[in-house]
Design a protein around this motif. Structure first.
Motif, PDB file in Angstrom:
ATOM      1  N   GLY A 117       0.805  -1.210  -0.095  1.00 46.06           N
ATOM      2  CA  GLY A 117       0.183  -0.174   0.009  1.00 46.06           C
ATOM      3  C   GLY A 117       0.920   1.215  -0.121  1.00 46.06           C
ATOM      4  O   GLY A 117       0.187   2.455   0.220  1.00 46.06           O
ATOM      5  N   GLY A 118       2.249   1.110  -0.249  1.00 45.63           N
ATOM      6  CA  GLY A 118       3.237   2.339  -0.022  1.00 45.63           C
ATOM      7  C   GLY A 118       3.122   3.134  -1.506  1.00 45.63           C
ATOM      8  O   GLY A 118       2.626   2.553  -2.428  1.00 45.63           O
ATOM      9  N   PRO A 119       3.679   4.211  -1.527  1.00 46.34           N
ATOM     10  CA  PRO A 119       3.621   4.966  -2.702  1.00 46.34           C
ATOM     11  C   PRO A 119       4.411   4.280  -3.879  1.00 46.34           C
ATOM     12  O   PRO A 119       4.190   4.878  -5.170  1.00 46.34           O
ATOM     13  CB  PRO A 119       3.995   6.542  -2.320  1.00 46.34           C
ATOM     14  N   HIS A 120       5.373   3.492  -3.664  1.00 47.88           N
ATOM     15  CA  HIS A 120       6.156   2.954  -4.633  1.00 47.88           C
ATOM     16  C   HIS A 120       6.135   1.423  -4.665  1.00 47.88           C
ATOM     17  O   HIS A 120       6.034   0.754  -3.724  1.00 47.88           O
ATOM     18  CB  HIS A 120       7.375   3.337  -4.657  1.00 47.88           C
ATOM     19  N   GLY A 121       6.150   0.613  -5.782  1.00 50.34           N
ATOM     20  CA  GLY A 121       6.283  -0.704  -5.853  1.00 50.34           C
ATOM     21  C   GLY A 121       7.797  -1.290  -5.978  1.00 50.34           C
ATOM     22  O   GLY A 121       8.737  -0.471  -6.245  1.00 50.34           O
ATOM     23  N   ALA A 122       7.898  -2.586  -5.752  1.00 50.55           N
ATOM     24  CA  ALA A 122       9.295  -3.018  -5.805  1.00 50.55           C
ATOM     25  C   ALA A 122       9.853  -2.852  -7.231  1.00 50.55           C
ATOM     26  O   ALA A 122      10.994  -2.672  -7.099  1.00 50.55           O
ATOM     27  CB  ALA A 122       9.163  -4.627  -5.248  1.00 50.55           C
ATOM     28  N   ALA A 123       9.028  -3.303  -8.178  1.00 44.80           N
ATOM     29  CA  ALA A 123       9.785  -3.141  -9.487  1.00 44.80           C
ATOM     30  C   ALA A 123      10.200  -1.800  -9.828  1.00 44.80           C
ATOM     31  O   ALA A 123      11.410  -1.703 -10.447  1.00 44.80           O
ATOM     32  CB  ALA A 123       8.727  -3.657 -10.488  1.00 44.80           C
ATOM     33  N   LYS A 124       9.463  -0.856  -9.808  1.00 42.99           N
ATOM     34  CA  LYS A 124       9.783   0.509  -9.983  1.00 42.99           C
ATOM     35  C   LYS A 124      11.030   0.831  -9.143  1.00 42.99           C
ATOM     36  O   LYS A 124      11.826   1.548  -9.717  1.00 42.99           O
ATOM     37  CB  LYS A 124       8.580   1.447  -9.611  1.00 42.99           C
ATOM     38  N   MET A 125      10.995   0.664  -7.905  1.00 44.60           N
ATOM     39  CA  MET A 125      12.138   1.164  -7.035  1.00 44.60           C
ATOM     40  C   MET A 125      13.341   0.635  -7.275  1.00 44.60           C
ATOM     41  O   MET A 125      14.539   1.237  -7.418  1.00 44.60           O
ATOM     42  CB  MET A 125      11.688   0.948  -5.586  1.00 44.60           C
ATOM     43  N   GLY A 126      13.185  -0.933  -7.529  1.00 42.24           N
ATOM     44  CA  GLY A 126      14.385  -1.508  -8.139  1.00 42.24           C
ATOM     45  C   GLY A 126      15.165  -1.074  -9.272  1.00 42.24           C
ATOM     46  O   GLY A 126      16.273  -0.794  -9.299  1.00 42.24           O
ATOM     47  N   ALA A 127      14.439  -0.739 -10.228  1.00 45.31           N
ATOM     48  CA  ALA A 127      14.687  -0.110 -11.555  1.00 45.31           C
ATOM     49  C   ALA A 127      15.260   1.250 -11.054  1.00 45.31           C
ATOM     50  O   ALA A 127      16.272   1.714 -11.632  1.00 45.31           O
ATOM     51  CB  ALA A 127      13.699   0.176 -12.360  1.00 45.31           C
ATOM     52  N   GLY A 128      14.505   1.922 -10.292  1.00 42.10           N
ATOM     53  CA  GLY A 128      15.219   3.228  -9.932  1.00 42.10           C
ATOM     54  C   GLY A 128      16.546   3.305  -9.142  1.00 42.10           C
ATOM     55  O   GLY A 128      17.489   4.083  -9.691  1.00 42.10           O
TER      56      GLY A 128
END
Length: 522
Positions: A117-128
């Motif tokens: 439920g947080g503002p970022h997903g794992a895939a997006k954050m991992g790519a970031g």
């Protein structure tokens, strides 16, 4: 230890400095000794100019010692698509950490917790974090995802309830006060004449042009003046106040945003910092710093007198509330707080929230020819110094460019050395029975670099200077004498808050302050 043992010639040194400031005409007078002023003074002196720098308070006495203590690429700038800025920041960060100040700038792993439920997903954050690492040419390793268990080993207080994954990347941190003092010292070593606690009473003008300033030494009340071909206003939150001394009708050029921080004791050592997403764009930091945990920061418009900025109860509530998004409650007990501080970001004027305003440096010229510079941050402070130097070259009314050499691209700060090597030397390079405690040795090495050997020599000559200022901290009395005689410390806060770490650890007891005052006034 009696103060009388350690006589100071500081008043004579200040008197000599005032005489030097009043002698002849400087090429450049820098008013303001924070990040911007010290960087410009250092760079301009390297270019061969005769430079004076003054500050009404202490060097880095306001916002420049109230930062988040980070030298970083700015992960959140990727959110806004500013890839070029992140790449530039990384380049400067690595230069500071490897060539300019490896004794002051330390590598630190950072973790971004990703919750259900947080503002970022794992895939997006991992790519970031992968892109973030790529922009630094993977110089500090590759950004990656960790399991909650792996992350908890690095950050013991990490909240694991609802934690799906953790993105890991690398950045650097430093003690901003020590960086500032070392930069002032670098400028003075290169030939700049500098004085703190010297307040500008008014600007000097010649045929309508600003050509210096009248000042008062706040230490002894003496008035003096400085003549200069060009005056640079680098007074941070007070930039518009000085502009109005030049032109009473000057319109506001900047707006201010308050950033507050808390310092807390932590029961377990943390090896990694947390970057806790608050919403889609804002983050809150929890950073291991000086054996404590640094929490923050806030970002809200500030309209009052910059001298009155401070941490209020709502700031404490906000910082602890945001930290609780990623940290277990026992670590955030208010009884653990040892210190809090607030500073003011200087942002370009304009509409919109302060949080969305660009963190850029603004250079303007007033009708009397005074240059004003505002904004900027520690990571790029050398770059800002070079950029302002280019602006000085363009001032046609004062042809400084013909007197300027090209400064070297990389000049290290004083004390350049491996902290590990200096620590080793300090531990073994002593008479049996008077060896420095390893914790004290490490502390001196990572705050003074090779200059720690000068402190060790002071302790050899007068062993009582090797006593700890407070038994619960690593600072020793030699640092106060060194601060007074070699680092322009005048007040108790100069010594305990900005030259040492006594205040941020909550160890500046009445007795400690009294003994410090006696030493400073010896």
């Amino acid at each position: 230890m009696t103060a009388s043992t350690h006589r100071s010639d500081a008043p004579a040194v200040r008197a000599h400095t005032r005489e030097e400031l009043a002698r002849g005409t400087f090429d450049l007078l820098v008013i303001g000794g924070g990040i911007l002023g010290t960087s410009v003074a250092w760079t301009a002196t390297q270019a061969g100019l005769r430079v004076a720098m003054v500050d009404a308070g202490d060097f880095a006495g306001a916002t420049s010692s109230a930062s988040s203590k980070l030298v970083h690429g700015g992960l959140r700038y990727l959110q806004t698509g500013n890839v070029r800025l992140v790449a530039e920041n990384h380049k400067e960060r690595r230069s500071l950490a490897s060539d300019v100040a490896p004794h002051l700038v330390n590598h630190r792993p950072f973790l971004v917790p990703i919750y259900s439920g947080g503002p970022h997903g794992a895939a997006k954050m991992g790519a970031g974090v992968f892109l973030y690492s790529a922009l630094s040419a993977f110089g500090d390793g590759m950004g990656r995802l960790l399991s909650p268990l792996q992350a908890k080993r690095l950050a013991p207080g990490l909240r694991t309830e609802g934690l799906k994954s953790v993105a890991a990347y690398s950045d650097h941190q430093m003690n901003d006060s020590r960086m500032a003092v070392m930069t002032v010292r670098a400028a003075a070593d290169a030939g700049a004449v500098v004085l703190n606690h010297a307040e500008v009473l008014g600007l000097r003008t010649t045929r309508g042009r600003v050509t210096g300033a009248d000042l008062r030494d706040r230490v002894n009340g003496e008035d003096f003046g400085i003549d200069a071909r060009l005056v640079l206003n680098a007074t941070g939150p007070w930039v518009d106040h000085l502009r109005r001394l030049e032109d009473p009708a000057a319109a506001p050029s900047v707006r201010l945003s308050k950033g507050a921080h808390l310092v807390l004791r932590t029961p377990d050592p943390w090896r990694a910092a947390l970057t806790i997403p608050v919403d889609k764009y804002r983050v809150s930091f929890a950073i291991p710093w000086e054996g404590h945990l640094l929490l923050g920061t806030t970002d809200e418009a500030f309209e009052g007198d910059p001298a009155d900025v401070g941490v209020v109860p709502s700031d404490v509530d906000q910082i602890l509330g945001e930290a609780a998004l990623g940290i277990d409650a026992p670590y955030l007990d208010r009884d653990r707080m040892t210190y809090s501080f607030a500073g003011l970001r200087v942002l370009p004027g304009g509409p919109g929230d302060t949080s969305s305003a660009k963190r850029e440096t603004v250079v303007s010229q007033g009708r009397g020819g005074m240059l004003s510079v505002a904004g900027g941050k520690w990571t790029t402070y050398r770059h800002i110094g070079r950029a302002v130097l280019e602006e000085l070259r363009k001032v046609s009314a004062v042809p400084l460019s013909e007197d300027m050499a090209d400064p070297l691209r990389t000049v290290p700060l004083p004390g350049l050395a491996s902290p590990d090597a200096v620590t080793q030397r300090l531990i073994i390079d002593r008479e049996p029975g008077t060896r420095l405690d390893p914790l004290v040795a490490r502390h001196l090495a990572s705050h003074y670099g090779s200059l720690a050997m000068d402190l060790a020599a002071m302790v050899r000559a007068e062993p009582e200077l090797g006593e700890r200022i407070h038994p619960d901290g690593p600072d020793i009395w030699a640092q106060v004498v060194f601060a007074r005689d070699r680092e322009w410390a005048v007040t108790v806060d100069d010594a305990l808050r900005r030259r040492t770490t006594v205040t941020v650890r909550g160890l500046d007891t009445a007795e400690v302050r009294e003994r410090t005052k006696a030493l400073l006034e010896a």
